[in-house]
Design a protein around this motif. Structure first.
Motif, PDB file in Angstrom:
ATOM      1  N   MET A 126       0.829  -1.173   0.000  1.00 42.36           N
ATOM      2  CA  MET A 126       0.000   0.000   0.000  1.00 42.36           C
ATOM      3  C   MET A 126       0.881   1.246   0.000  1.00 42.36           C
ATOM      4  O   MET A 126       0.583   2.190  -0.712  1.00 42.36           O
ATOM      5  CB  MET A 126      -0.901  -0.030   1.230  1.00 42.36           C
ATOM      6  CG  MET A 126      -1.758   1.157   1.353  1.00 42.36           C
ATOM      7  SD  MET A 126      -3.437   0.694   1.235  1.00 42.36           S
ATOM      8  CE  MET A 126      -4.233   2.095   1.868  1.00 42.36           C
ATOM      9  N   ALA A 127       1.911   1.234   0.797  1.00 41.21           N
ATOM     10  CA  ALA A 127       2.799   2.393   0.863  1.00 41.21           C
ATOM     11  C   ALA A 127       3.499   2.616  -0.475  1.00 41.21           C
ATOM     12  O   ALA A 127       3.673   3.763  -0.904  1.00 41.21           O
ATOM     13  CB  ALA A 127       3.829   2.203   1.965  1.00 41.21           C
ATOM     14  N   LEU A 128       3.869   1.535  -1.131  1.00 42.19           N
ATOM     15  CA  LEU A 128       4.502   1.651  -2.447  1.00 42.19           C
ATOM     16  C   LEU A 128       3.543   2.268  -3.457  1.00 42.19           C
ATOM     17  O   LEU A 128       3.936   3.120  -4.260  1.00 42.19           O
ATOM     18  CB  LEU A 128       4.967   0.281  -2.933  1.00 42.19           C
ATOM     19  CG  LEU A 128       5.599   0.247  -4.320  1.00 42.19           C
ATOM     20  CD1 LEU A 128       6.886   1.056  -4.334  1.00 42.19           C
ATOM     21  CD2 LEU A 128       5.859  -1.177  -4.738  1.00 42.19           C
ATOM     22  N   GLY A 129       2.300   1.884  -3.418  1.00 40.62           N
ATOM     23  CA  GLY A 129       1.311   2.445  -4.334  1.00 40.62           C
ATOM     24  C   GLY A 129       1.068   3.924  -4.096  1.00 40.62           C
ATOM     25  O   GLY A 129       0.983   4.712  -5.036  1.00 40.62           O
ATOM     26  N   VAL A 130       0.982   4.311  -2.831  1.00 40.19           N
ATOM     27  CA  VAL A 130       0.786   5.731  -2.511  1.00 40.19           C
ATOM     28  C   VAL A 130       2.014   6.530  -2.902  1.00 40.19           C
ATOM     29  O   VAL A 130       1.904   7.621  -3.467  1.00 40.19           O
ATOM     30  CB  VAL A 130       0.457   5.889  -1.007  1.00 40.19           C
ATOM     31  CG1 VAL A 130       0.448   7.347  -0.603  1.00 40.19           C
ATOM     32  CG2 VAL A 130      -0.870   5.239  -0.692  1.00 40.19           C
ATOM     33  N   TRP A 131       3.199   5.988  -2.625  1.00 35.15           N
ATOM     34  CA  TRP A 131       4.427   6.684  -3.007  1.00 35.15           C
ATOM     35  C   TRP A 131       4.508   6.863  -4.521  1.00 35.15           C
ATOM     36  O   TRP A 131       4.868   7.932  -5.009  1.00 35.15           O
ATOM     37  CB  TRP A 131       5.641   5.909  -2.517  1.00 35.15           C
ATOM     38  CG  TRP A 131       6.924   6.544  -2.952  1.00 35.15           C
ATOM     39  CD1 TRP A 131       7.563   7.567  -2.335  1.00 35.15           C
ATOM     40  CD2 TRP A 131       7.679   6.232  -4.124  1.00 35.15           C
ATOM     41  NE1 TRP A 131       8.686   7.905  -3.049  1.00 35.15           N
ATOM     42  CE2 TRP A 131       8.778   7.100  -4.156  1.00 35.15           C
ATOM     43  CE3 TRP A 131       7.532   5.307  -5.143  1.00 35.15           C
ATOM     44  CZ2 TRP A 131       9.724   7.063  -5.166  1.00 35.15           C
ATOM     45  CZ3 TRP A 131       8.474   5.268  -6.151  1.00 35.15           C
ATOM     46  CH2 TRP A 131       9.562   6.136  -6.160  1.00 35.15           C
ATOM     47  N   ALA A 132       4.170   5.823  -5.277  1.00 36.00           N
ATOM     48  CA  ALA A 132       4.220   5.924  -6.739  1.00 36.00           C
ATOM     49  C   ALA A 132       3.190   6.916  -7.258  1.00 36.00           C
ATOM     50  O   ALA A 132       3.449   7.643  -8.217  1.00 36.00           O
ATOM     51  CB  ALA A 132       4.004   4.550  -7.367  1.00 36.00           C
ATOM     52  N   ALA A 133       2.025   6.973  -6.639  1.00 40.74           N
ATOM     53  CA  ALA A 133       1.010   7.934  -7.063  1.00 40.74           C
ATOM     54  C   ALA A 133       1.472   9.368  -6.810  1.00 40.74           C
ATOM     55  O   ALA A 133       1.304  10.245  -7.659  1.00 40.74           O
ATOM     56  CB  ALA A 133      -0.306   7.660  -6.343  1.00 40.74           C
TER      57      ALA A 133
END
Length: 50
Positions: A1-8
């Motif tokens: 989840m953190a990776l997805g938010v960071w990429a966004a």
């Protein structure tokens, strides 16, 4: 989840739409996996007396 938010966030700040789209997809998949509650089967309604 953190990776997805960071990429966004990184995709929104950088001029790269592919990173933004990938981040949104990964974040949505993580929310779908982590936030889903198990469904309980519905019970049939009792039949009305004749």
């Amino acid at each position: 989840m953190a990776l997805g938010v960071w990429a966004a966030v990184a995709g929104a700040t950088l001029p790269n739409g592919l990173v933004l789209a990938a981040g949104l997809v990964v974040a949505a998949l993580a929310v779908n996996r982590l936030g889903a509650e198990p469904r309980t089967p519905r019970r049939a309604k009792p039949a009305a007396p004749p």
